[in-house]
Design an enzyme around this catalytic site. Structure first.
Site, PDB file in Angstrom:
ATOM      1  N   ARG A 171       5.724   7.324 -27.709  1.00 38.53           N
ATOM      2  CA  ARG A 171       5.408   5.954 -26.819  1.00 38.53           C
ATOM      3  C   ARG A 171       4.258   5.440 -27.410  1.00 38.53           C
ATOM      4  O   ARG A 171       3.624   5.851 -28.010  1.00 38.53           O
ATOM      5  CB  ARG A 171       5.084   6.465 -25.335  1.00 38.53           C
ATOM      6  CG  ARG A 171       6.273   7.145 -24.708  1.00 38.53           C
ATOM      7  CD  ARG A 171       7.502   6.164 -24.292  1.00 38.53           C
ATOM      8  NE  ARG A 171       8.402   6.909 -23.712  1.00 38.53           N
ATOM      9  CZ  ARG A 171       9.333   7.362 -24.323  1.00 38.53           C
ATOM     10  NH1 ARG A 171       9.670   7.646 -25.516  1.00 38.53           N
ATOM     11  NH2 ARG A 171      10.289   7.975 -23.261  1.00 38.53           N
ATOM     12  N   LEU A 188       0.773  -1.240   0.142  1.00 37.98           N
ATOM     13  CA  LEU A 188       0.075   0.068  -0.086  1.00 37.98           C
ATOM     14  C   LEU A 188       0.942   1.239   0.022  1.00 37.98           C
ATOM     15  O   LEU A 188       0.379   2.357   0.303  1.00 37.98           O
ATOM     16  CB  LEU A 188      -1.114  -0.046   1.179  1.00 37.98           C
ATOM     17  CG  LEU A 188      -2.163  -1.185   1.153  1.00 37.98           C
ATOM     18  CD1 LEU A 188      -3.072  -0.904   2.326  1.00 37.98           C
ATOM     19  CD2 LEU A 188      -2.724  -1.213  -0.232  1.00 37.98           C
ATOM     20  N   ASP A 207      14.554   9.857 -20.537  1.00 40.78           N
ATOM     21  CA  ASP A 207      13.736   9.384 -21.461  1.00 40.78           C
ATOM     22  C   ASP A 207      14.360   9.091 -22.837  1.00 40.78           C
ATOM     23  O   ASP A 207      14.713  10.038 -23.397  1.00 40.78           O
ATOM     24  CB  ASP A 207      12.838  10.757 -21.766  1.00 40.78           C
ATOM     25  CG  ASP A 207      11.655  10.446 -20.474  1.00 40.78           C
ATOM     26  OD1 ASP A 207      11.211   9.577 -20.311  1.00 40.78           O
ATOM     27  OD2 ASP A 207      10.845  11.619 -20.667  1.00 40.78           O
ATOM     28  N   THR A 222       9.484  -4.151 -18.777  1.00 42.50           N
ATOM     29  CA  THR A 222       8.908  -3.100 -19.426  1.00 42.50           C
ATOM     30  C   THR A 222       9.923  -2.651 -20.518  1.00 42.50           C
ATOM     31  O   THR A 222      11.016  -3.279 -20.660  1.00 42.50           O
ATOM     32  CB  THR A 222       9.565  -1.999 -18.169  1.00 42.50           C
ATOM     33  OG1 THR A 222       9.328  -0.592 -18.906  1.00 42.50           O
ATOM     34  CG2 THR A 222      10.876  -2.361 -17.701  1.00 42.50           C
ATOM     35  N   PHE A 249       4.883  -1.345 -22.464  1.00 49.22           N
ATOM     36  CA  PHE A 249       4.812  -0.289 -23.179  1.00 49.22           C
ATOM     37  C   PHE A 249       4.284   0.714 -22.233  1.00 49.22           C
ATOM     38  O   PHE A 249       4.220   0.638 -21.132  1.00 49.22           O
ATOM     39  CB  PHE A 249       4.660  -0.295 -24.809  1.00 49.22           C
ATOM     40  CG  PHE A 249       6.064  -0.784 -25.335  1.00 49.22           C
ATOM     41  CD1 PHE A 249       6.165  -2.066 -25.072  1.00 49.22           C
ATOM     42  CD2 PHE A 249       6.734  -0.007 -26.255  1.00 49.22           C
ATOM     43  CE1 PHE A 249       7.366  -2.772 -25.599  1.00 49.22           C
ATOM     44  CE2 PHE A 249       7.799  -0.680 -26.686  1.00 49.22           C
ATOM     45  CZ  PHE A 249       8.085  -1.937 -26.584  1.00 49.22           C
ATOM     46  N   ASN A 250       3.395   1.859 -22.838  1.00 49.26           N
ATOM     47  CA  ASN A 250       2.824   2.714 -21.762  1.00 49.26           C
ATOM     48  C   ASN A 250       1.391   2.394 -21.624  1.00 49.26           C
ATOM     49  O   ASN A 250       0.573   2.540 -22.395  1.00 49.26           O
ATOM     50  CB  ASN A 250       2.890   4.277 -22.372  1.00 49.26           C
ATOM     51  CG  ASN A 250       4.342   4.621 -22.406  1.00 49.26           C
ATOM     52  OD1 ASN A 250       5.267   3.888 -22.803  1.00 49.26           O
ATOM     53  ND2 ASN A 250       4.597   5.704 -21.607  1.00 49.26           N
ATOM     54  N   ASP A 285       4.850  -6.858   2.280  1.00 50.03           N
ATOM     55  CA  ASP A 285       5.813  -6.750   1.001  1.00 50.03           C
ATOM     56  C   ASP A 285       6.650  -7.950   0.629  1.00 50.03           C
ATOM     57  O   ASP A 285       6.673  -9.040   1.335  1.00 50.03           O
ATOM     58  CB  ASP A 285       7.172  -6.041   1.814  1.00 50.03           C
ATOM     59  CG  ASP A 285       7.925  -5.467   0.958  1.00 50.03           C
ATOM     60  OD1 ASP A 285       8.386  -5.914  -0.286  1.00 50.03           O
ATOM     61  OD2 ASP A 285       8.693  -4.266   1.016  1.00 50.03           O
ATOM     62  N   TYR A 329      15.604   2.276 -13.493  1.00 49.13           N
ATOM     63  CA  TYR A 329      14.131   1.755 -13.592  1.00 49.13           C
ATOM     64  C   TYR A 329      14.074   0.409 -14.402  1.00 49.13           C
ATOM     65  O   TYR A 329      14.076  -0.844 -14.206  1.00 49.13           O
ATOM     66  CB  TYR A 329      13.083   2.456 -13.937  1.00 49.13           C
ATOM     67  CG  TYR A 329      11.747   1.761 -14.155  1.00 49.13           C
ATOM     68  CD1 TYR A 329      11.004   0.834 -13.295  1.00 49.13           C
ATOM     69  CD2 TYR A 329      11.105   1.833 -15.387  1.00 49.13           C
ATOM     70  CE1 TYR A 329      10.022   0.056 -13.609  1.00 49.13           C
ATOM     71  CE2 TYR A 329       9.913   1.161 -15.655  1.00 49.13           C
ATOM     72  CZ  TYR A 329       9.486   0.196 -14.910  1.00 49.13           C
ATOM     73  OH  TYR A 329       8.398  -0.514 -15.149  1.00 49.13           O
TER      74      TYR A 329
HETATM   75  N1  UDP Z   1       5.757  13.405 -20.268  1.00 43.89           N
HETATM   76  C1  UDP Z   1       5.569  14.801 -20.347  1.00 43.89           C
HETATM   77  N2  UDP Z   1       5.115  15.258 -19.412  1.00 43.89           N
HETATM   78  C2  UDP Z   1       4.546  14.827 -18.308  1.00 43.89           C
HETATM   79  C3  UDP Z   1       4.707  13.493 -17.966  1.00 43.89           C
HETATM   80  C4  UDP Z   1       5.066  12.845 -19.025  1.00 43.89           C
HETATM   81  O1  UDP Z   1       6.134  15.173 -21.414  1.00 43.89           O
HETATM   82  O2  UDP Z   1       4.149  15.775 -17.292  1.00 43.89           O
HETATM   83  C5  UDP Z   1       6.375  12.578 -21.376  1.00 43.89           C
HETATM   84  C6  UDP Z   1       7.530  11.685 -21.001  1.00 43.89           C
HETATM   85  O3  UDP Z   1       8.824  12.565 -21.048  1.00 43.89           O
HETATM   86  C7  UDP Z   1       7.427  10.539 -21.748  1.00 43.89           C
HETATM   87  C8  UDP Z   1       5.932  10.427 -22.255  1.00 43.89           C
HETATM   88  O4  UDP Z   1       5.264  11.792 -21.741  1.00 43.89           O
HETATM   89  O5  UDP Z   1       8.088  11.160 -22.946  1.00 43.89           O
HETATM   90  C9  UDP Z   1       5.430   9.326 -21.255  1.00 43.89           C
HETATM   91  O6  UDP Z   1       5.718   9.400 -19.756  1.00 43.89           O
HETATM   92  P1  UDP Z   1       5.098   8.555 -18.854  1.00 43.89           P
HETATM   93  O7  UDP Z   1       5.909   9.180 -17.411  1.00 43.89           O
HETATM   94  O8  UDP Z   1       3.632   8.806 -18.907  1.00 43.89           O
HETATM   95  O9  UDP Z   1       5.653   7.128 -19.034  1.00 43.89           O
HETATM   96  P2  UDP Z   1       7.029   6.392 -19.211  1.00 43.89           P
HETATM   97  O10 UDP Z   1       7.481   6.376 -20.979  1.00 43.89           O
HETATM   98  O11 UDP Z   1       8.073   6.982 -18.452  1.00 43.89           O
HETATM   99  O12 UDP Z   1       6.740   5.046 -18.936  1.00 43.89           O
END
Ligand code: UDP
Length: 347
Positions: free
Chosen positions: A235, A33, A298, A124, A183-184, A58, A150
């Site tokens: 993404r 949590l 990124d 991931t 992916f996302n 955990d 990560y």
């Molecule tokens: N991103 C952005 N503004 C934000 C949050 C994320 O431009 O406030 C961009 C981030 O740089 C990435 C994409 O959105 O290119 C997806 O980010 P997210 O954190 O959702 O997922 P990740 O790709 O890190 O798993």
């Protein structure tokens, strides 16, 4: 059949728990949590009386997990529990290695001792790092060179699982493992019971929707000078219910001794700007955007080639439009503008 779901109170984990319960399985969900929601567990326990056991603990507690596995005769584990913020992992890498890598090692040891037969691990796309342009869309055989802690913390678990699987096969006690490289993930369940609620929220789609609902003023675009068509990061966004469906198919298909890895995405990339526009259409609201600096860690583009799981298991993402993903998340956000803790959704 009882299935152990680690991280069952989290965004993806809770959607998986719901699906397993709907499919008639009993579920033991374990979650610290820390970022998961007790409320998600209460809602699911109430919707499926007597079928969900929630354990506030955990996965790093090897003895406890082994005890649960043995007591319930569990053979199947879905391992979602993890910290999952790229930016945070760059700031605090050791927390990521502790909570993702070491905790997973403890879980694998517990599974090894308790004769678990199938384990599905949430990996991931971040394990691929920054692939060559010629490697995009990304196939599973793309070299894995993560560029943030990560991704590295998850890749280490993939390697442990591969070695564990191989050693158990050699010893004549085969175990089956799947590493699903997300992916996302975006969207929320069609019934409206569950949603995405992270504290802090760092993910693009919920942040853009928060700007639409007025909980935040604007969305900041992290970098517009990437080598992509509109300069913002690309993404591959996948709906959470499609992602969960892939887990169900994989779990059903795994045979003793197998180690599989699949990319989970739609195969279509969307830029940050395209996501913001899709959210404008899905919500019908004004969304203010601001230009910001690049976020460390990124890569410019991560788009999946999801062909392997399509060929092997016939899985394909059903939701392919970002607008539809955003619309499902938007419904939940309108009902819960402050997330699970706003008291909405009944006592
Ligand atoms: N991103 C952005 N503004 C934000 C949050 C994320 O431009 O406030 C961009 C981030 O740089 C990435 C994409 O959105 O290119 C997806 O980010 P997210 O954190 O959702 O997922 P990740 O790709 O890190 O798993």
């Amino acid at each position: 059949m009882t299935i152990l779901v680690t991280g069952g109170a989290g965004y993806i984990g809770s959607h998986a728990v719901q699906r397993l319960l709907r499919d008639g399985h009993d579920v033991v969900a374990i979650d610290t949590l820390f970022r998961g929601h007790a409320r998600a567990m209460h809602l699911l326990a109430r919707a499926f009386p007597g079928r969900l056991t929630f354990i506030h603990a955990d996965v790093a507690d090897r003895a406890l997990v082994e005890g649960i596995l043995r007591a319930r005769g569990i053979r199947d584990v879905l391992h979602f529990a993890a910290m999952a913020y790229v930016g945070e992992s760059v700031e605090e890498p050791l927390r990521y290695y502790r909570n993702n890598t070491l905790a997973s090692l403890a879980l694998i040891e517990a599974c090894d001792r308790a004769q678990v037969e199938r384990l599905v691990f949430s990996s991931t796309a971040a394990t691929y790092g920054e692939p060559d342009a010629s490697r995009i869309p990304i196939r599973e055989d793309c070299p894995q060179h993560p560029i943030n802690p990560y991704g590295a913390s998850k890749l280490a678990v993939e390697r442990m699982l591969a070695d564990w699987c191989a050693s158990r096969a050699r010893a004549g006690r085969p175990v089956a493992v799947a590493c699903l490289r997300y992916f996302n993930v975006a969207g929320s369940d069609a019934s409206g019971l569950l949603g995405e609620d992270h504290h802090p929220e760092t993910h693009l789609v919920p942040l853009v929707l928060q700007a639409a609902v007025g909980v935040r003023e604007a969305i900041t675009i992290f970098g517009a000078d990437y080598p992509t068509p509109d300069g913002t990061c690309v993404r591959d966004y996948i709906h959470v219910e499609d992602l969960v469906e892939a887990h169900i198919r994989v779990l059903g298909a795994l045979r003793p001794g197998e180690w599989r890895a699949y990319n989970l995405g739609t195969g279509r990339g969307a830029s940050v700007r395209e996501v913001i526009d899709a959210c404008r259409r899905a919500t019908g609201r004004e969304i203010t955007e601001r230009a910001g600096a690049r976020r460390p860690g990124d890569p410019p583009e991560l788009t999946a080639d999801p062909g392997a799981i399509a060929r092997d298991l016939g899985w394909k993402a059903r939701v392919t439009s970002i607008e539809d993903m955003a619309a499902s998340a938007w419904r939940w956000m309108l009902a819960h503008p402050r997330g699970y803790d706003d008291g909405a959704g009944g006592a």
